[in-house]
Design a protein around this motif. Sequence first.
Motif, PDB file in Angstrom:
ATOM      1  N   ILE A 195       0.957  -3.583  -5.175  1.00 14.94           N
ATOM      2  CA  ILE A 195       1.563  -3.122  -3.926  1.00 14.94           C
ATOM      3  C   ILE A 195       0.574  -2.296  -3.102  1.00 14.94           C
ATOM      4  O   ILE A 195       0.459  -2.479  -1.896  1.00 14.94           O
ATOM      5  CB  ILE A 195       2.864  -2.357  -4.206  1.00 14.94           C
ATOM      6  CG1 ILE A 195       3.896  -3.363  -4.716  1.00 14.94           C
ATOM      7  CG2 ILE A 195       3.360  -1.632  -2.967  1.00 14.94           C
ATOM      8  CD1 ILE A 195       5.144  -2.762  -5.273  1.00 14.94           C
ATOM      9  N   SER A 196      -0.187  -1.432  -3.767  1.00 13.17           N
ATOM     10  CA  SER A 196      -1.105  -0.571  -3.015  1.00 13.17           C
ATOM     11  C   SER A 196      -2.329  -1.315  -2.484  1.00 13.17           C
ATOM     12  O   SER A 196      -2.959  -0.860  -1.534  1.00 13.17           O
ATOM     13  CB  SER A 196      -1.547   0.617  -3.866  1.00 13.17           C
ATOM     14  OG  SER A 196      -2.321   0.183  -4.959  1.00 13.17           O
ATOM     15  N   THR A 197      -2.664  -2.467  -3.074  1.00  8.91           N
ATOM     16  CA  THR A 197      -3.836  -3.208  -2.596  1.00  8.91           C
ATOM     17  C   THR A 197      -3.494  -4.431  -1.761  1.00  8.91           C
ATOM     18  O   THR A 197      -4.279  -4.834  -0.912  1.00  8.91           O
ATOM     19  CB  THR A 197      -4.731  -3.659  -3.774  1.00  8.91           C
ATOM     20  OG1 THR A 197      -3.970  -4.496  -4.655  1.00  8.91           O
ATOM     21  CG2 THR A 197      -5.280  -2.461  -4.523  1.00  8.91           C
ATOM     22  N   ARG A 198      -2.348  -5.028  -1.979  1.00 12.72           N
ATOM     23  CA  ARG A 198      -2.010  -6.278  -1.298  1.00 12.72           C
ATOM     24  C   ARG A 198      -1.001  -6.112  -0.168  1.00 12.72           C
ATOM     25  O   ARG A 198      -0.863  -6.997   0.662  1.00 12.72           O
ATOM     26  CB  ARG A 198      -1.445  -7.309  -2.287  1.00 12.72           C
ATOM     27  CG  ARG A 198      -2.252  -7.488  -3.560  1.00 12.72           C
ATOM     28  CD  ARG A 198      -3.499  -8.318  -3.323  1.00 12.72           C
ATOM     29  NE  ARG A 198      -4.299  -8.426  -4.526  1.00 12.72           N
ATOM     30  CZ  ARG A 198      -4.228  -9.414  -5.407  1.00 12.72           C
ATOM     31  NH1 ARG A 198      -3.398 -10.396  -5.226  1.00 12.72           N
ATOM     32  NH2 ARG A 198      -5.015  -9.415  -6.469  1.00 12.72           N
ATOM     33  N   PHE A 199      -0.291  -4.992  -0.160  1.00  9.40           N
ATOM     34  CA  PHE A 199       0.760  -4.790   0.834  1.00  9.40           C
ATOM     35  C   PHE A 199       0.496  -3.495   1.599  1.00  9.40           C
ATOM     36  O   PHE A 199       1.279  -2.554   1.569  1.00  9.40           O
ATOM     37  CB  PHE A 199       2.137  -4.806   0.149  1.00  9.40           C
ATOM     38  CG  PHE A 199       2.446  -6.122  -0.487  1.00  9.40           C
ATOM     39  CD1 PHE A 199       2.994  -7.156   0.255  1.00  9.40           C
ATOM     40  CD2 PHE A 199       2.125  -6.356  -1.820  1.00  9.40           C
ATOM     41  CE1 PHE A 199       3.240  -8.393  -0.328  1.00  9.40           C
ATOM     42  CE2 PHE A 199       2.369  -7.587  -2.405  1.00  9.40           C
ATOM     43  CZ  PHE A 199       2.922  -8.609  -1.658  1.00  9.40           C
ATOM     44  N   THR A 200      -0.625  -3.484   2.317  1.00 11.39           N
ATOM     45  CA  THR A 200      -1.057  -2.299   3.058  1.00 11.39           C
ATOM     46  C   THR A 200      -0.631  -2.393   4.518  1.00 11.39           C
ATOM     47  O   THR A 200      -0.287  -3.470   5.013  1.00 11.39           O
ATOM     48  CB  THR A 200      -2.590  -2.157   3.001  1.00 11.39           C
ATOM     49  OG1 THR A 200      -3.175  -3.290   3.637  1.00 11.39           O
ATOM     50  CG2 THR A 200      -3.087  -2.050   1.558  1.00 11.39           C
ATOM     51  N   ILE A 201      -0.701  -1.280   5.211  1.00 12.91           N
ATOM     52  CA  ILE A 201      -0.373  -1.254   6.633  1.00 12.91           C
ATOM     53  C   ILE A 201      -1.342  -2.144   7.419  1.00 12.91           C
ATOM     54  O   ILE A 201      -0.947  -2.818   8.368  1.00 12.91           O
ATOM     55  CB  ILE A 201      -0.330   0.193   7.187  1.00 12.91           C
ATOM     56  CG1 ILE A 201       0.313   0.244   8.567  1.00 12.91           C
ATOM     57  CG2 ILE A 201      -1.708   0.820   7.213  1.00 12.91           C
ATOM     58  CD1 ILE A 201       1.791   0.069   8.571  1.00 12.91           C
ATOM     59  N   GLU A 202      -2.609  -2.183   6.984  1.00 12.83           N
ATOM     60  CA  GLU A 202      -3.590  -3.025   7.677  1.00 12.83           C
ATOM     61  C   GLU A 202      -3.236  -4.500   7.569  1.00 12.83           C
ATOM     62  O   GLU A 202      -3.542  -5.294   8.449  1.00 12.83           O
ATOM     63  CB  GLU A 202      -5.000  -2.817   7.106  1.00 12.83           C
ATOM     64  CG  GLU A 202      -5.565  -1.444   7.308  1.00 12.83           C
ATOM     65  CD  GLU A 202      -5.216  -0.490   6.172  1.00 12.83           C
ATOM     66  OE1 GLU A 202      -5.572   0.681   6.296  1.00 12.83           O
ATOM     67  OE2 GLU A 202      -4.585  -0.898   5.185  1.00 12.83           O
ATOM     68  N   LYS A 203      -2.592  -4.854   6.478  1.00 14.87           N
ATOM     69  CA  LYS A 203      -2.189  -6.250   6.277  1.00 14.87           C
ATOM     70  C   LYS A 203      -0.819  -6.537   6.877  1.00 14.87           C
ATOM     71  O   LYS A 203      -0.313  -7.647   6.776  1.00 14.87           O
ATOM     72  CB  LYS A 203      -2.196  -6.594   4.789  1.00 14.87           C
ATOM     73  CG  LYS A 203      -3.590  -6.646   4.216  1.00 14.87           C
ATOM     74  CD  LYS A 203      -3.573  -7.115   2.783  1.00 14.87           C
ATOM     75  CE  LYS A 203      -4.981  -7.245   2.246  1.00 14.87           C
ATOM     76  NZ  LYS A 203      -4.984  -7.771   0.882  1.00 14.87           N
ATOM     77  N   GLY A 204      -0.211  -5.528   7.473  1.00 18.53           N
ATOM     78  CA  GLY A 204       1.047  -5.736   8.180  1.00 18.53           C
ATOM     79  C   GLY A 204       2.298  -5.424   7.380  1.00 18.53           C
ATOM     80  O   GLY A 204       3.357  -5.973   7.655  1.00 18.53           O
ATOM     81  N   TYR A 205       2.198  -4.537   6.398  1.00 20.87           N
ATOM     82  CA  TYR A 205       3.348  -4.197   5.575  1.00 20.87           C
ATOM     83  C   TYR A 205       3.604  -2.700   5.610  1.00 20.87           C
ATOM     84  O   TYR A 205       2.681  -1.901   5.613  1.00 20.87           O
ATOM     85  CB  TYR A 205       3.122  -4.617   4.117  1.00 20.87           C
ATOM     86  CG  TYR A 205       2.979  -6.098   3.946  1.00 20.87           C
ATOM     87  CD1 TYR A 205       4.090  -6.924   3.844  1.00 20.87           C
ATOM     88  CD2 TYR A 205       1.716  -6.686   3.903  1.00 20.87           C
ATOM     89  CE1 TYR A 205       3.947  -8.300   3.691  1.00 20.87           C
ATOM     90  CE2 TYR A 205       1.568  -8.048   3.747  1.00 20.87           C
ATOM     91  CZ  TYR A 205       2.687  -8.849   3.644  1.00 20.87           C
ATOM     92  OH  TYR A 205       2.537 -10.206   3.494  1.00 20.87           O
ATOM     93  N   VAL A 207      -5.397 -13.310  11.246  1.00 22.07           N
ATOM     94  CA  VAL A 207      -5.125 -14.688  10.818  1.00 22.07           C
ATOM     95  C   VAL A 207      -3.621 -14.866  10.621  1.00 22.07           C
ATOM     96  O   VAL A 207      -3.023 -15.837  11.109  1.00 22.07           O
ATOM     97  CB  VAL A 207      -5.889 -15.041   9.521  1.00 22.07           C
ATOM     98  CG1 VAL A 207      -5.453 -16.405   8.985  1.00 22.07           C
ATOM     99  CG2 VAL A 207      -7.390 -15.022   9.752  1.00 22.07           C
ATOM    100  N   ASP A 208      -2.983 -13.917   9.900  1.00 24.62           N
ATOM    101  CA  ASP A 208      -1.546 -14.005   9.625  1.00 24.62           C
ATOM    102  C   ASP A 208      -0.719 -14.045  10.905  1.00 24.62           C
ATOM    103  O   ASP A 208       0.315 -14.696  10.961  1.00 24.62           O
ATOM    104  CB  ASP A 208      -1.086 -12.813   8.774  1.00 24.62           C
ATOM    105  CG  ASP A 208      -1.644 -12.859   7.365  1.00 24.62           C
ATOM    106  OD1 ASP A 208      -2.140 -13.933   6.943  1.00 24.62           O
ATOM    107  OD2 ASP A 208      -1.601 -11.814   6.681  1.00 24.62           O
ATOM    108  N   GLU A 209      -1.188 -13.336  11.928  1.00 24.36           N
ATOM    109  CA  GLU A 209      -0.451 -13.288  13.198  1.00 24.36           C
ATOM    110  C   GLU A 209      -0.888 -14.403  14.165  1.00 24.36           C
ATOM    111  O   GLU A 209      -0.508 -14.406  15.330  1.00 24.36           O
ATOM    112  CB  GLU A 209      -0.627 -11.911  13.862  1.00 24.36           C
ATOM    113  CG  GLU A 209      -0.117 -10.739  13.037  1.00 24.36           C
ATOM    114  CD  GLU A 209       1.391 -10.580  13.055  1.00 24.36           C
ATOM    115  OE1 GLU A 209       2.039 -11.094  13.993  1.00 24.36           O
ATOM    116  OE2 GLU A 209       1.922  -9.942  12.123  1.00 24.36           O
TER     117      GLU A 209
END
Length: 156
Positions: free
Chosen positions: A46-56, A106-108
């Motif tokens: 959660i702390s590495t894959r779901f960050t604010i920078e990644k949109g979470y 990319v995601d957006e």
Amino acid sequence: MGNVSDIIAQYITGILEDSPTGTVEIKRSELACAFQCVPSQINYVISTRFTIEKGYLVESKRGGGGYIRIQKIHLKSRQSDFEYLLNHIGNAIPQLTAEHLISRLVDEDWITEREALMMKRLIARETLQVPIPIRDQLRARMMRILIITIFTDKGE
């Protein structure tokens, strides 16, 4: 098949995509039990894959009835995307944070995978071989120029 962290991240991403609200609440201990790992593995994912920078956006409530709430953040407009990215970059940005922002582009659907690869290589420490404080400042300047170019060249 990937490692346990990849599998857990894919699972969480899948349930987020299936959620009509773009939000999920999970119990760390239940997820750890389901994937036969320790709860700290869940924390790591959660702390590495779901960050604010990644949109979470991640909220955590500890204790017996505790949970982790993960929400996918979709920015509201072109202008808010642009402002958010420029503000988040600031005057200096570490490589990992910059890479997360590029992944979010990319995601957006602001850039392609190929454009992301070019951006990541441009801002990499191997490319910017200067001392760290200067490197992070230079990377931020480059990221701001790239963001300005993306948002002015894509048109509305």
